[in-house]
Design a protein around this motif. Structure first.
Motif, short mmCIF file in Angstrom:
data_model
loop_
_atom_site.label_atom_id
_atom_site.label_comp_id
_atom_site.label_asym_id
_atom_site.label_seq_id
_atom_site.Cartn_x
_atom_site.Cartn_y
_atom_site.Cartn_z
N THR A 31 0.83 -1.20 0.00
CA THR A 31 0.00 0.00 0.00
C THR A 31 0.86 1.25 0.00
O THR A 31 1.83 1.35 0.75
CB THR A 31 -0.93 0.01 1.23
OG1 THR A 31 -1.61 -1.25 1.30
CG2 THR A 31 -1.98 1.11 1.09
N TYR A 33 0.67 5.77 -0.40
CA TYR A 33 -0.21 6.91 -0.10
C TYR A 33 0.43 8.21 -0.59
O TYR A 33 1.65 8.33 -0.67
CB TYR A 33 -0.41 7.03 1.41
CG TYR A 33 -0.84 5.77 2.11
CD1 TYR A 33 0.10 4.81 2.50
CD2 TYR A 33 -2.18 5.53 2.42
CE1 TYR A 33 -0.27 3.65 3.15
CE2 TYR A 33 -2.56 4.37 3.08
CZ TYR A 33 -1.61 3.44 3.44
OH TYR A 33 -1.99 2.29 4.09
N SER A 48 -4.80 6.65 -1.63
CA SER A 48 -4.06 5.43 -1.28
C SER A 48 -4.27 4.42 -2.39
O SER A 48 -5.33 4.37 -3.04
CB SER A 48 -4.49 4.85 0.06
OG SER A 48 -5.67 4.07 -0.07
N ASN A 50 -3.56 0.22 -3.19
CA ASN A 50 -3.17 -1.09 -2.69
C ASN A 50 -2.90 -2.00 -3.88
O ASN A 50 -3.80 -2.26 -4.68
CB ASN A 50 -4.25 -1.68 -1.79
CG ASN A 50 -3.85 -3.05 -1.24
OD1 ASN A 50 -4.26 -4.09 -1.71
ND2 ASN A 50 -3.01 -3.02 -0.23
N ILE A 55 -7.66 2.95 -3.79
CA ILE A 55 -8.54 2.58 -2.68
C ILE A 55 -9.16 3.82 -2.05
O ILE A 55 -10.36 3.86 -1.80
CB ILE A 55 -7.75 1.80 -1.58
CG1 ILE A 55 -7.10 0.55 -2.16
CG2 ILE A 55 -8.65 1.46 -0.41
CD1 ILE A 55 -8.08 -0.47 -2.69
N SER A 94 3.10 1.34 3.41
CA SER A 94 2.78 0.60 4.62
C SER A 94 2.62 -0.88 4.31
O SER A 94 2.13 -1.23 3.23
CB SER A 94 1.49 1.15 5.23
OG SER A 94 1.06 0.36 6.30
N GLN A 95 2.99 -1.70 5.26
CA GLN A 95 2.68 -3.12 5.13
C GLN A 95 1.32 -3.35 5.77
O GLN A 95 0.46 -2.50 5.68
CB GLN A 95 3.79 -3.97 5.76
CG GLN A 95 4.08 -3.68 7.22
CD GLN A 95 5.28 -4.46 7.70
OE1 GLN A 95 6.36 -4.38 7.14
NE2 GLN A 95 5.10 -5.18 8.78
N ALA A 96 1.12 -4.46 6.40
CA ALA A 96 -0.21 -4.83 6.85
C ALA A 96 -0.78 -3.81 7.83
O ALA A 96 -0.06 -3.05 8.45
CB ALA A 96 -0.17 -6.21 7.51
#
Lengths: 112, 117
Positions: A31, A33, A48, A50, A55, A94-96
């Motif tokens: 992801t 941003y 953002s 993904n 998204i 970002s990861q999860a």
């Protein structure tokens, strides 16, 4: 070994021009941003993505168009620049869910 | 919508002293994450500390610790033994627990911290 890199760091341009800001991350995050930081330092999300899919698209003028050719890149193109577009634009990845974002060093855009 | 409030636009502290920055947030979610970010004059955004809402234990990172009060929706940052390099804007941030990029990091308006020698 920059994790999230943005180019350029500074951009000065005239009203009405079109400009692009590039962002690349080598963290393997899914992801990415774009955030805008205004003159009062307030940070607000713009978009953002993904895995290349849009998204979040906040209430941003359609002069702003993000493009994600692959999940490691997220570019921001701005058409017909206006004085009010002057700000610092941050790319982040970002990861999860639950993890913080890793930010690029920002692009200071000045429209004259 | 989630909101994050930092009620102190500016704070100052003497070198080697302790300072606490306040943050409150509003959410209807039960599971979320909270963060403090530091932005020095170089404008780089640096993650200072992270707290998971489901954990009662307060997070600590060296001289930085938080006081997380879930019921009160409060998340303050304590900086111990302040150093000149701690001078920066500090942002409190909230992130809901969702997958796939549909959540977003929501920031407070920031607190400018000055460290006096």
């Amino acid at each position: 070994d920059t994790a999230v890199s943005q180019t350029p760091k500074y951009l000065v341009t005239q009203m009405g021009n079109d400009k692009s800001i590039k962002c690349e991350q080598n963290l393997g995050h899914d992801t990415m941003y774009w955030y805008k930081q205004d003159s009062k330092k307030f940070l607000k999300i713009m978009f953002s993505y993904n895995n290349k899919e849009l998204i979040i698209n906040e209430t941003v003028p359609n002069r702003f168009s993000p493009k994600s050719p692959d999940k490691a890149h997220l570019n921001l193109h701005i058409n017909s620049l206006e004085l009010g577009d002057s700000a610092v634009y941050f790319c982040a990845s970002s990861q999860a869910s639950g993890y913080g974002y890793t930010f690029g060093s920002g692009t200071r855009l000045t429209v004259v | 919508a989630q909101t994050v409030t930092q009620s102190q636009p500016e704070m100052s502290v003497q070198e080697a002293e302790t300072v606490t920055l306040s943050c409150t947030y509003d959410t209807s979610e039960s599971d979320y994450y909270l963060f403090w970010y530091k932005q020095p004059p170089s404008r780089q955004m640096i993650l200072v500390i992270r707290q998971e809402a489901y954990k009662q234990q307060n997070a600590t990172e060296n001289r930085f610790s938080v006081n997380f009060q879930k019921a009160a929706k409060s998340f303050s940052l304590k900086i111990s033994d302040s150093q000149l390099g701690d001078a920066a804007m500090y942002f409190c941030a909230y992130r809901a627990t969702r997958q796939g990029g549909s959540e977003k990091l929501v920031f407070g308006k920031g607190t400018k911290l000055t460290v006096n020698p």
